[in-house]
Design a protein around this motif. Structure first.
Motif, short mmCIF file in Angstrom:
data_model
loop_
_atom_site.label_atom_id
_atom_site.label_comp_id
_atom_site.label_asym_id
_atom_site.label_seq_id
_atom_site.Cartn_x
_atom_site.Cartn_y
_atom_site.Cartn_z
N THR A 33 0.83 -1.22 0.00
CA THR A 33 0.00 0.00 0.00
C THR A 33 0.86 1.26 0.00
OG1 THR A 33 -0.21 0.08 2.42
CG2 THR A 33 -1.89 -1.16 1.22
N ARG A 108 -6.63 9.24 1.61
CA ARG A 108 -6.65 7.93 2.25
C ARG A 108 -7.95 7.19 1.95
NH1 ARG A 108 -2.37 7.39 5.13
NH2 ARG A 108 -3.08 5.34 5.75
N GLY A 128 1.65 -1.93 5.24
CA GLY A 128 1.45 -0.49 5.26
C GLY A 128 1.59 0.07 6.66
N ASP A 130 -1.67 1.24 8.34
CA ASP A 130 -3.00 1.19 8.96
C ASP A 130 -3.77 -0.04 8.50
OD1 ASP A 130 -3.15 1.93 6.31
OD2 ASP A 130 -4.93 3.16 6.56
N ARG A 156 18.09 1.00 5.15
CA ARG A 156 17.71 1.87 4.03
C ARG A 156 18.97 2.38 3.31
NH1 ARG A 156 12.67 3.45 2.95
NH2 ARG A 156 12.44 1.27 3.43
N ARG A 179 9.72 11.16 8.89
CA ARG A 179 8.57 10.49 8.26
C ARG A 179 7.77 9.69 9.30
NH1 ARG A 179 8.22 6.10 4.26
NH2 ARG A 179 10.48 5.98 4.07
N ASP A 183 3.88 10.09 10.28
CA ASP A 183 2.96 8.95 10.16
C ASP A 183 2.30 8.60 11.49
OD1 ASP A 183 3.57 8.77 7.48
OD2 ASP A 183 4.93 7.06 7.69
N ARG A 186 -0.24 11.81 12.75
CA ARG A 186 -1.34 12.36 11.96
C ARG A 186 -2.68 11.96 12.59
NH1 ARG A 186 0.05 8.25 7.26
NH2 ARG A 186 -1.15 6.49 8.00
#
Ligand code: CDP
Length: 232
Positions: A33, A108, A128, A130, A156, A179, A183, A186
């Motif tokens: 996702t 979303r 993902g 959620d 990474r 990030r 995430d 929010r």
């Protein structure tokens, strides 16, 4: 009842690799996702859309066609309006802006609708932020993969170096940290483990080890003997 598998977790926890290999083992469809949010972000950047213009981004989400293809070789291809964006969506520019686009409720709603449609007609491993909490709350198997920030940044960094990019470990660490904060903080569907998710710290685990652990946990929880015989 579907035997869908939901895998969530922060950036660089190894979700995509683990989810892809697990899907192969189970013979399920793998749905990334994050790649969908990335594809939309890529398109918005291409078009020079102001990322603070929520309305425009929601309209963009509604008119954009995003397709994920599981190839015979076990990799996935991502198409945005028919254009192969598999490599383009991994650019740092996309990575650094995707969580801004992903926090918009209307964006979303649209992508979650597509994700649920895909899961309705297939058995899936979906990864993902959620999935266990919102996209597939009924999934019988939910995992939340984590690892220390240092280890996630190192992974990474390694990936980017191998693909020929010139990157700096400290910068990567800072980008991931930022990030994750966006995430997790929010308002809509923040990154958090579902109450019934199994939390797995992969800091000191290799990919194959994590995949084997998930298979074991799925087997242990699978009451249907037919289903568990599909697991190798
Ligand atoms: O692979 P990586 O950990 O870098 O991230 P990803 O799975 O490709 O997801 C990229 C971004 O998309 C995340 O940082 C989130 O902002 C967003 N995302 C989301 O909001 N909800 C999801 N279900 C998947 C991704």
């Amino acid at each position: 009842m579907h035997g869908n598998v939901a895998i969530d977790g922060p950036a660089g926890a190894g979700k995509s690799t683990v989810a892809r290999l697990l899907a192969q083992k189970l013979g399920y469809l793998y749905i990334d996702t994050g790649a969908m949010y990335r594809a939309l972000t890529w398109k918005a950047l291409q078009l020079g859309i102001d990322l603070s213009d929520e309305e425009k981004l929601v309209s963009l989400a509604v008119v954009t066609t995003i397709k994920l293809e599981n190839t015979a070789g076990g990799t996935i291809k991502v198409y945005c309006d028919g254009v192969d964006v598999t490599a383009a969506i991994r650019q740092e520019k996309v990575s650094n802006h995707v969580s801004i686009v992903a926090r918009i409720p209307g964006v979303r709603r649209r992508l979650v609708e597509l994700q649920r449609q895909m899961a309705a007609s297939n058995r899936v491993v979906m990864d993902g932020r959620d999935i266990g909490t919102n996209v597939l709350p009924e999934a019988p198997y939910k995992f939340f993969l984590t690892a220390s920030l240092e280890e996630r940044a190192r992974r990474r960094y390694q990936e980017l170096i191998v693909s020929g990019r010139e990157v700096d470990l400290e910068t990567i660490k800072e980008e991931i940290r930022r990030r994750d904060a966006r995430d997790s903080q929010r308002e809509v569907d923040p990154l958090q483990p579902a109450p019934d998710a199994e939390i797995i710290d992969t800091t000191n685990m290799g990919v194959d080890e994590v995949v084997s652990k998930l298979v074991e946990l799925i087997k242990a929880r699978t009451k249907d003997p037919l289903q568990s015989s599909c697991l190798r």
